[in-house]
Structures are given as C-alpha cells and as structure tokens.
Design a protein around this motif. Structure first.
Motif, PDB file in Angstrom:
ATOM      1  N   ARG A  85      32.109  69.401  29.195  1.00 34.35           N
ATOM      2  CA  ARG A  85      32.276  68.319  30.174  1.00 34.35           C
ATOM      3  C   ARG A  85      33.746  68.159  30.543  1.00 34.35           C
ATOM      4  O   ARG A  85      34.101  67.987  31.718  1.00 34.35           O
ATOM      5  CB  ARG A  85      31.727  67.007  29.601  1.00 34.35           C
ATOM      6  N   GLN A  86      34.610  68.222  29.537  1.00 32.52           N
ATOM      7  CA  GLN A  86      36.035  68.072  29.807  1.00 32.52           C
ATOM      8  C   GLN A  86      36.585  69.249  30.606  1.00 32.52           C
ATOM      9  O   GLN A  86      37.451  69.071  31.477  1.00 32.52           O
ATOM     10  CB  GLN A  86      36.792  67.916  28.491  1.00 32.52           C
ATOM     11  N   THR A  98      35.055  58.051  34.000  1.00 35.33           N
ATOM     12  CA  THR A  98      36.228  58.905  33.801  1.00 35.33           C
ATOM     13  C   THR A  98      36.344  60.011  34.845  1.00 35.33           C
ATOM     14  O   THR A  98      37.345  60.731  34.866  1.00 35.33           O
ATOM     15  CB  THR A  98      36.173  59.569  32.414  1.00 35.33           C
ATOM     16  N   SER A  99      35.351  60.161  35.692  1.00 34.69           N
ATOM     17  CA  SER A  99      35.364  61.269  36.640  1.00 34.69           C
ATOM     18  C   SER A  99      36.514  61.140  37.633  1.00 34.69           C
ATOM     19  O   SER A  99      36.704  60.092  38.261  1.00 34.69           O
ATOM     20  CB  SER A  99      34.050  61.329  37.426  1.00 34.69           C
ATOM     21  N   GLU A 143      35.679  68.738  34.137  1.00 32.84           N
ATOM     22  CA  GLU A 143      36.487  67.691  34.756  1.00 32.84           C
ATOM     23  C   GLU A 143      37.888  68.188  35.104  1.00 32.84           C
ATOM     24  O   GLU A 143      38.529  67.644  36.003  1.00 32.84           O
ATOM     25  CB  GLU A 143      36.558  66.468  33.848  1.00 32.84           C
ATOM     26  N   GLU A 175      30.757  68.129  24.820  1.00 28.61           N
ATOM     27  CA  GLU A 175      31.942  67.345  25.155  1.00 28.61           C
ATOM     28  C   GLU A 175      33.047  68.253  25.684  1.00 28.61           C
ATOM     29  O   GLU A 175      33.734  67.928  26.657  1.00 28.61           O
ATOM     30  CB  GLU A 175      32.423  66.570  23.929  1.00 28.61           C
TER      31      GLU A 175
END
Length: 310
Positions: free
Chosen positions: A76-77, A276-277, A80, A73
């Motif tokens: 991934r953040q 959310t991308s 982003e 997680e």
C-alpha cells in the motif's frame, strides 16, 4: 538473507487472496509456474513455509497470516509513492480501483463509468462489487482506492463524503396497489422480505420497521433486490428497495410501488477513501462526478423521485 522483492510480495498477496495458484497467476497476468517459483524463492529466503499446500486448496500458515499483514502495508505504501509523484506533477489517476455495494452498482455504475471515461480519457477503471464490510477491509489494505456505499461509516483513517440521499419505497403485489400504505408498525405484522445477512440495506430496512435483527419473525431472505421483487410478484410478501432500483427491478415483475408517508425511510450514499491518500483532491473531483451521475439517473427515469443531491 537474499532481498525480498516487490514482485514476490505482490504474488504472495495475490495467492493469499485467491487461495489458488492458477487464479493468483491469472490475477497477476503471469504463468502459474512463474508465480510458483517466486513463492518458493520467497519461502526459501525467509527459511519458513508461508502456505499449507493441500490437494485442492492452500492455506496461510501462522507465519503466513502475520507476514500478509506486513506485506499488504508495504504494498500500500509503495502504491502511494506513485500517487505522491502523480499528485506533485498534477497528473490524473492512471488506474482507479473502485468498490461499490450491490444495492447501488446495477443502477448507478453504468453512468458513473461512462462519465469518468469521458472526463478522464485513458483512465483504467476497475470495479469491485461486494458488501460493505469487505469493501472497508480492502480499502484499509489498499486493494481498492475508493468505495461507494451507504453512510455513515465513521471509520478512523477514512475520509467520507456524502453524495446524495434517497428514499426507500414499498414493493407489494399488484393486487394490493389500492390498499392504504402501511406504517412501520403494520409492516412488523407482514411478511417482510429482506436481503440476507451482511447487506447494510437489510439493517436499514429493519431499523425503519424498528425490528431487531435477532427478533424472531416470519421472513424469507434473498441474495439480491431482483430476487426480492420477484418473490413479491409471486405473492410471497412485501419488501423495501431504494428508489434508484425501481426502474430496473419492477419492469418485469407484477408488483406495485408505494411511497411511505413522512418521515420516509431513506439512506445517504457516499464515497470513501483513505485519509492518507495523496490523491485526495482527485477523489473529491471524482465524487462530484458520481454525484452528477446520480442526479442524471434520477432525471432520466423519474424527475420527481426523492433523490436529494448533497
């Protein structure tokens, strides 16, 4: 406690995915000793062991499995954050990690990669070919950016865009080419060759024939559409394949191709990405290019094929 670094998290994630120090090091483009040192330092920082070391493999400990969820997680953040910066500056994606299912990849992927490479010079395209369930997991975990597969998926947190619709055709022995095309009830009585468990195309074929997956029946399963078509050529039964696969899979097999009467079995192919991308607008443009590639592929082999661009 010393700080945990992003490098350690990326190495940890790679090792958890590959289950082998050498393969994980190759995936991270570092030496195995360098990766091992970082993993050891991470475990020392945490004061706990993340991996159970065995002679030929490694496994996550209970803590390791929980730690993996949090680490993925975080990674991934972090990824982003870079996407947000590129989107704000109007820059295009530098690297595209695209997943695609096996019943689409061999037939459409070459055109997709070619068109993306020409449209976006310098884009680093990575392709992951695997089954739908794995692609959805990897998409949610941020290990791929987008996926091309059969819809609907209807997963919370994912945006899905329909690209095109195509029919399935019946592949049967060449000697049966002049026989009437069987309906779905007749197919139930035939030896229907299908992909092995886990392929969504298997479920779609069973659905058309109104056969429950748990229903006993005479069948042989294959690992690919190519295997199924060759089995049909050997007189072992009949099968269904998507129209886009016909030019490739039937060119070296002694089989005949038959179209079903309406309503014909079909599937809708689409593209997914995380809702959310921050690069969602760019994925919409990429989806348009994939749609154009599908139309070009249809026109190149069979202008009359039933591939409906959506």
């Amino acid at each position: 406690m010393a700080n945990i670094t992003l490098r350690q998290l990326r190495y940890f994630d790679a090792l958890a995915q590959h289950g082998h120090f050498g393969r994980a090091a190759d995936a991270c483009a570092v030496s195995q000793p360098a990766l091992s040192v970082q993993i050891k330092e991470l475990e020392e920082t945490l004061g706990s062991v993340l991996f159970e070391r065995m002679p030929r493999q490694i496994r996550l400990t209970t803590l390791g499995r929980e730690f993996l969820k949090r680490a993925q997680e975080i990674l991934r953040q972090v990824d982003e954050l870079g996407d947000i910066s590129r989107a704000a500056q109007g820059q295009w994606i530098g690297q595209l990690r695209m997943g695609i299912i096996p019943t689409i990849a061999p037939y459409l992927l070459p055109r997709i990669v070619d068109r993306l490479s020409r449209e976006f010079t310098g884009m680093d395209i990575h392709v992951r070919e695997t089954m739908t369930s794995t692609l959805l997991t990897e998409l949610a975990e941020g290990r791929i950016d987008t996926a091309i597969l059969a819809l609907p998926i209807s997963e919370p947190g994912l945006t899905e865009v329909a690209l095109f619709k195509e029919n399935f055709v019946l592949i049967r022995p060449e000697a049966d080419s002049n026989k009437p095309v069987p309906n779905r009830d007749m197919l139930k009585e035939m030896r229907l060759l299908l992909l092995e468990e886990g392929h969504c195309f298997r479920d779609q074929a069973l659905s058309f024939c109104n056969i429950q997956s748990s229903q006993p029946r005479e069948t042989l399963d294959g690992t690919s559409l190519s295997t199924l078509v060759q089995m049909v050529g050997a007189g072992m039964g009949v099968t269904l394949i998507p129209e886009m696969a016909v030019p490739v899979e039937t060119r070296s097999a002694t089989v005949s191709v038959a179209h079903f009467h309406d309503p014909q079995p079909s599937r809708t192919v689409g593209m997914l990405w995380r809702a959310t991308s921050p690069l969602a607008d760019q994925y919409v443009k990429i989806a348009k290019i994939v749609r154009q590639a599908a139309e070009a592929e249809r026109n190149a082999h069979n202008p009359d094929a039933s591939v409906s661009v959506l």
